[in-house]
Design an enzyme around this catalytic site. Sequence first.
Site, PDB file in Angstrom:
ATOM      1  CG  ASP A   1      -0.288   0.219   2.646  1.00 57.01           C
ATOM      2  OD1 ASP A   1       1.092   0.311   2.536  1.00 57.01           O
ATOM      3  OD2 ASP A   1      -0.779   0.224   3.473  1.00 57.01           O
TER       4      ASP A   1
ATOM      5  CG  ASP B   1       1.541   3.317   4.771  1.00 59.81           C
ATOM      6  OD1 ASP B   1       0.684   2.723   5.110  1.00 59.81           O
ATOM      7  OD2 ASP B   1       2.533   2.395   4.373  1.00 59.81           O
TER       8      ASP B   1
ATOM      9  CG  ASP C   1      -3.246   2.461   5.066  1.00 61.01           C
ATOM     10  OD1 ASP C   1      -4.478   2.221   4.743  1.00 61.01           O
ATOM     11  OD2 ASP C   1      -2.428   1.600   5.783  1.00 61.01           O
TER      12      ASP C   1
HETATM   13  P1  ATP Z   1       3.971  -2.633   3.006  1.00 64.00           P
HETATM   14  O1  ATP Z   1       5.370  -2.103   2.018  1.00 64.00           O
HETATM   15  O2  ATP Z   1       3.729  -4.116   3.156  1.00 64.00           O
HETATM   16  O3  ATP Z   1       2.907  -1.630   3.148  1.00 64.00           O
HETATM   17  P2  ATP Z   1       4.785  -1.019   5.588  1.00 64.00           P
HETATM   18  O4  ATP Z   1       5.929  -1.108   6.464  1.00 64.00           O
HETATM   19  O5  ATP Z   1       4.600   0.131   4.720  1.00 64.00           O
HETATM   20  O6  ATP Z   1       4.901  -2.361   4.401  1.00 64.00           O
HETATM   21  P3  ATP Z   1       1.936  -1.168   6.796  1.00 64.00           P
HETATM   22  O7  ATP Z   1       1.253  -2.301   7.173  1.00 64.00           O
HETATM   23  O8  ATP Z   1       1.671  -0.174   5.463  1.00 64.00           O
HETATM   24  O9  ATP Z   1       3.155  -1.797   6.463  1.00 64.00           O
HETATM   25  O10 ATP Z   1       2.453  -0.169   8.001  1.00 64.00           O
HETATM   26  C1  ATP Z   1       3.178   0.736   8.085  1.00 64.00           C
HETATM   27  C2  ATP Z   1       3.444   1.461   9.414  1.00 64.00           C
HETATM   28  O11 ATP Z   1       2.073   1.841   9.881  1.00 64.00           O
HETATM   29  C3  ATP Z   1       3.855   0.527  10.308  1.00 64.00           C
HETATM   30  O12 ATP Z   1       4.877   0.909  11.124  1.00 64.00           O
HETATM   31  C4  ATP Z   1       2.818   0.147  11.268  1.00 64.00           C
HETATM   32  O13 ATP Z   1       3.420   0.005  12.534  1.00 64.00           O
HETATM   33  C5  ATP Z   1       1.968   1.250  11.074  1.00 64.00           C
HETATM   34  N1  ATP Z   1       0.725   0.897  11.092  1.00 64.00           N
HETATM   35  C6  ATP Z   1      -0.182   0.272  10.160  1.00 64.00           C
HETATM   36  N2  ATP Z   1      -1.358  -0.069  10.612  1.00 64.00           N
HETATM   37  C7  ATP Z   1      -1.487   0.746  11.881  1.00 64.00           C
HETATM   38  C8  ATP Z   1      -2.481   0.985  12.692  1.00 64.00           C
HETATM   39  N3  ATP Z   1      -3.765   0.330  12.545  1.00 64.00           N
HETATM   40  N4  ATP Z   1      -2.245   1.500  13.991  1.00 64.00           N
HETATM   41  C9  ATP Z   1      -1.208   2.192  14.145  1.00 64.00           C
HETATM   42  N5  ATP Z   1      -0.166   2.083  13.386  1.00 64.00           N
HETATM   43  C10 ATP Z   1      -0.288   1.202  12.300  1.00 64.00           C
HETATM   44 MN    MN Z   2       2.989   0.395   3.787  1.00 61.58          MN
HETATM   45 MN    MN Z   3      -0.404   0.758   5.700  1.00 60.73          MN
END
Ligand code: ATP
Ligand code: MN
Ligand code: MN
Length: 389
Positions: free
Chosen positions: A204, A206, A313
């Site tokens: 995703d 963020d 997100d």
């Molecule tokens: P990817 O490439 O798979 O998206 P990512 O490290 O960006 O890897 P994410 O699941 O998007 O993974 O999460 C990004 C960050 O946001 C992580 O550090 C996580 O701790 C934080 N995070 C994700 N969801 C939540 C949530 N519901 N509440 C608080 N923090 C969150």
């Molecule tokens: Mn992510």
């Molecule tokens: Mn995310």
Amino acid sequence: PKPNGDPSAMQMKSYACQRRTPLKHHNSFLTEALEILSQNAEYNDNEGRSVAFRRAASVLKALPHRVKTIEDLRCLPCLGDHSQRVIKEILEDGSSREVESTRQSEQFQTMKALTGIFGVGVRTADRWFREGLRSPDDLIRTGQQLNRAQQAGLQYYDDLQKPVTKAEADVISDIVEKAVHAVLPGAEIQLMGGFRRGKEVGHDVDFLITHPEEGKEEGLMPKITNWLEEQGLLLYQKTTRNSYLEKMDGPARPPNNMDRFERCFSIFKLQKSAVRCKSNSTASVEDVSRGGENERPSEHHSEESGWRAVRVDLVVSPYSQFAFATLGWTGSKLFERELRRWAGQEKHMSLSSHALYDSKQNLYLRAKTEEEIFAYLGLEFIPPSERNA
Ligand code: ATP
Ligand code: MN
Ligand code: MN
């Protein structure tokens, strides 16, 4: 025990937040195996075991060389008997029987496929598995009750399985920036998560949004999503309001480490032409707006259309919490977890994406930058690109 006489032998620290973990490392052949076991433990609701395997994998990611013999593991922290056994087998035989049979197992494959649907967690997937369902198609075929998120997850399943590229993330960044500035000039937008850590692909994209004038950010999310919706750029969105109150929540860690910011889990409609355009370095946000024809609510196949679905997100933070939110949303998930464990166990502090509370002094520690937070925690600053624990 410490290797002596070898000045290059560094001492591996035991918390991931004390170490530098680059994106690319030398031991994927071992870490991928350990992460299968970690994932499987998670599917079986065994969090302790899952974290243990993940910590073991993470230690190997921080090693400056490839593990060649079991001797290389001496002096390394976080490697339990089970992990060592798996590593030994892979070093000797090229693969681990336990890992391979887990990978092939019907339960593992089903859980992976079902939790791979946006909106489906381990509990739901496990219930479906026990009811005999095996794939996303089975859910449709048997007419399962689905919530709105899960419906969108199925509708855009193929697209959401495909990794999001950095080029696509850059186009989404332009769109989000345009949306945010249209409804609140002066707001600041930061790319978070894996892309901030230097990943080339992600599941995703963020974003963290704030405004230098505290209070201006209140109620911002609905304005952003309205703007995006008017432009036909949103396929799905669910906004949750900010529910953080320092006095009431206190220093206690919210359950699940979920933070309480105003946030939006969404699915964007991304025009492919905009991505090509962006890669050719002449991007204009006009190219990415405007959706086009209405799609039927059946499954979307992006090969046949000019757009794809992308998970995005969005999080809004008050300026005073921005440094904590930045640290909390940069990841990796294990790095975050280890930071909180370090804070609690080693410093008698409580860290969240909102604040840092010092239990000995009974006060909140304010910070404007990530660097200050690491300093409060008595940790060397680790830049985002080395938080790939
Ligand atoms: P990817 O490439 O798979 O998206 P990512 O490290 O960006 O890897 P994410 O699941 O998007 O993974 O999460 C990004 C960050 O946001 C992580 O550090 C996580 O701790 C934080 N995070 C994700 N969801 C939540 C949530 N519901 N509440 C608080 N923090 C969150
Ligand atoms: Mn992510
Ligand atoms: Mn995310």
